[in-house]
Write an enzyme that holds these catalytic residues in place. Structure first.
Site, PDB file in Angstrom:
ATOM      1  N   ARG A 120      43.291  47.336  49.367  1.00 16.75           N
ATOM      2  CA  ARG A 120      43.049  48.746  49.031  1.00 16.75           C
ATOM      3  C   ARG A 120      43.826  49.654  49.976  1.00 16.75           C
ATOM      4  O   ARG A 120      44.289  50.717  49.597  1.00 16.75           O
ATOM      5  CB  ARG A 120      41.548  49.044  49.129  1.00 16.75           C
ATOM      6  CG  ARG A 120      40.771  48.478  47.968  1.00 16.75           C
ATOM      7  CD  ARG A 120      39.306  48.314  48.298  1.00 16.75           C
ATOM      8  NE  ARG A 120      38.659  49.547  48.722  1.00 16.75           N
ATOM      9  CZ  ARG A 120      38.283  50.500  47.886  1.00 16.75           C
ATOM     10  NH1 ARG A 120      38.478  50.348  46.614  1.00 16.75           N
ATOM     11  NH2 ARG A 120      37.700  51.578  48.342  1.00 16.75           N
ATOM     12  N   ARG A 170      29.821  54.460  33.064  1.00 17.98           N
ATOM     13  CA  ARG A 170      29.676  52.992  33.025  1.00 17.98           C
ATOM     14  C   ARG A 170      28.226  52.586  33.312  1.00 17.98           C
ATOM     15  O   ARG A 170      27.691  51.660  32.706  1.00 17.98           O
ATOM     16  CB  ARG A 170      30.608  52.351  34.053  1.00 17.98           C
ATOM     17  CG  ARG A 170      32.072  52.398  33.639  1.00 17.98           C
ATOM     18  CD  ARG A 170      32.998  51.985  34.759  1.00 17.98           C
ATOM     19  NE  ARG A 170      34.361  51.816  34.310  1.00 17.98           N
ATOM     20  CZ  ARG A 170      35.432  51.848  35.105  1.00 17.98           C
ATOM     21  NH1 ARG A 170      35.274  52.059  36.406  1.00 17.98           N
ATOM     22  NH2 ARG A 170      36.634  51.668  34.611  1.00 17.98           N
ATOM     23  N   ASP A 216      32.278  56.318  36.642  1.00 12.07           N
ATOM     24  CA  ASP A 216      31.300  55.329  37.129  1.00 12.07           C
ATOM     25  C   ASP A 216      29.916  55.610  36.554  1.00 12.07           C
ATOM     26  O   ASP A 216      29.169  54.692  36.205  1.00 12.07           O
ATOM     27  CB  ASP A 216      31.221  55.344  38.669  1.00 12.07           C
ATOM     28  CG  ASP A 216      32.593  55.388  39.318  1.00 12.07           C
ATOM     29  OD1 ASP A 216      33.359  56.326  38.997  1.00 12.07           O
ATOM     30  OD2 ASP A 216      32.906  54.515  40.124  1.00 12.07           O
ATOM     31  N   HIS A 244      34.236  56.585  44.609  1.00 10.85           N
ATOM     32  CA  HIS A 244      34.634  55.938  43.357  1.00 10.85           C
ATOM     33  C   HIS A 244      35.231  54.597  43.785  1.00 10.85           C
ATOM     34  O   HIS A 244      36.397  54.508  44.145  1.00 10.85           O
ATOM     35  CB  HIS A 244      35.669  56.789  42.609  1.00 10.85           C
ATOM     36  CG  HIS A 244      36.396  56.027  41.541  1.00 10.85           C
ATOM     37  ND1 HIS A 244      35.777  55.529  40.431  1.00 10.85           N
ATOM     38  CD2 HIS A 244      37.697  55.659  41.434  1.00 10.85           C
ATOM     39  CE1 HIS A 244      36.650  54.893  39.674  1.00 10.85           C
ATOM     40  NE2 HIS A 244      37.828  54.953  40.269  1.00 10.85           N
TER      41      HIS A 244
END
Ligand code: NAD
Length: 312
Positions: free
Chosen positions: A85, A149, A146, A173
């Site tokens: 990341r 979801r 999110d 996020h």
């Protein structure tokens, strides 16, 4: 109303397509390092104009920002397989810094800036630090996706429309995002108090599994088709709709936090009223001590990343 989208890749082009099919803006522009790609996407969408809503679509250079009302940052790339990341962050920060210099040059003093590129919370912070403009004008797409979801997964469990469920994810996020179980409701009933003959109350295990699935949802798509772009485009379009219609609606966008819940100098998602002039006010949700701790941890993850990339 003109929406200028920087980045005509999967995400940027799908946002342009979604906006065009909903007729939300009179003008939609795509700006990309690769102008041919931007023009190809514009043509592909414009060819459907006769059977859809009327929108002026253009592929432009950064002069296209001069009269923009909303600037969407969707340029950059997603994470390559096996890439950390942090490496993704470094790559997209470099791209974003170059873009910010151009956005600054063409800033008309009123355009709202909506950051989508990942790591979205970090890049929203970079925009704040480099632009130095009214904080209400800069925000990220946040955990709107999110949260959607989360509602989708709960709707699968309860076999009902996701629209019956109110639930949100706050914080990063990403992996440290916090599903707010204490504020989740089925219609008007708190989820903690809801059960039916078919659906017993969610167990601790169910919650842990669903919470895990929320943060892994993107990866489930990426491992099958290589990228995610439909649901993020629908989420961004929802945010733009709230702005265009000046709805003053509460959405979990990423904004600059300066003290809420003991969190400071970081961008992350908390529910906020959003309207034509951007972020109006964040709404304070009563959190459980566990949720407050998880939010602070999430802020810590983001602050560590900001330190590693030299922004703190
Ligand atoms: P993509 O590779 O399909 O497209 C990226 C586009 O950016 C390309 O067209 C490229 O030419 C352009 N670009 C690169 N550098 C540029 C520059 N300096 N100026 C202008 N354009 C430039 O990638 P994608 O699938 O569209 O994803 C874009 C970003 O959106 C990624 O960072 C991805 O992780 C992110 N994303 C965010 C969310 C979210 O919830 N926030 C969801 C999905 C994807």
């Amino acid at each position: 109303m003109k929406i200028a989208i920087i980045g005509a890749g999967n995400v940027g082009a799908t946002i342009a397509y979604t906006l065009a099919t909903q007729g939300l803006a009179s003008d939609v522009s795509l700006i990309d390092l690769n102008p041919e790609k931007a023009y190809g996407e514009v043509l592909d969408i414009a060819h459907g104009g006769a059977v859809s809503e009327h929108v002026n679509l253009r592929a432009e250079g950064y002069e296209g920002l001069d009269d923009a009302d909303i600037i969407v940052h969707a340029a950059g790339r997603g994470r390559k397989p096996g890439e950390s990341r942090l490496d993704l962050a470094k790559g997209n920060i470099k791209i974003t810094e170059g873009i910010i210099a151009k956005v600054k040059k063409h800033d008309n003093g009123r355009a709202l800036i909506l950051v989508v590129t990942n790591p979205m919370d970090v890049l929203t912070y970079v925009f704040h630090k480099r632009m130095g403009i009214d904080r209400r004008r800069i925000f990220g797409s946040g955990t709107v996706l999110d949260s959607s979801r989360f509602k989708f997964l709960l709707s699968n469990y309860y076999k009902t429309s996701p629209r019956n469920i109110h639930a949100m994810v706050i914080g990063e996020h990403g992996d440290s995002g916090v599903p707010l179980w204490s504020a989740a409701t089925m219609g008007p009933v708190p989820l903690s108090a809801y059960s039916s003959r078919e659906h017993p109350p969610l167990s601790g295990e169910d919650r842990a599994r669903i919470g895990q699935e929320v943060v892994q949802a993107g990866q489930e798509v990426i491992k099958r088709k290589g990228a995610t772009y439909y649901a993020i485009a629908m989420s961004v379009t929802q945010i733009i709709k709230v702005i265009v219609n000046n709805e003053n609606r509460v959405l979990c966008v990423s904004s600059y936090i300066d003290g809420d819940y003991g969190v400071e100098d970081v961008c992350l998602s908390l529910p906020a009223f959003l309207g034509r002039d951007g972020i109006r006010e964040r709404i304070t949700v009563p959190l459980t001590p566990e949720e407050t701790l998880a939010l602070r941890k999430s802020a810590g993850v983001l602050k560590d990343m900001l330190k590693e990339v030299g922004y703190q």
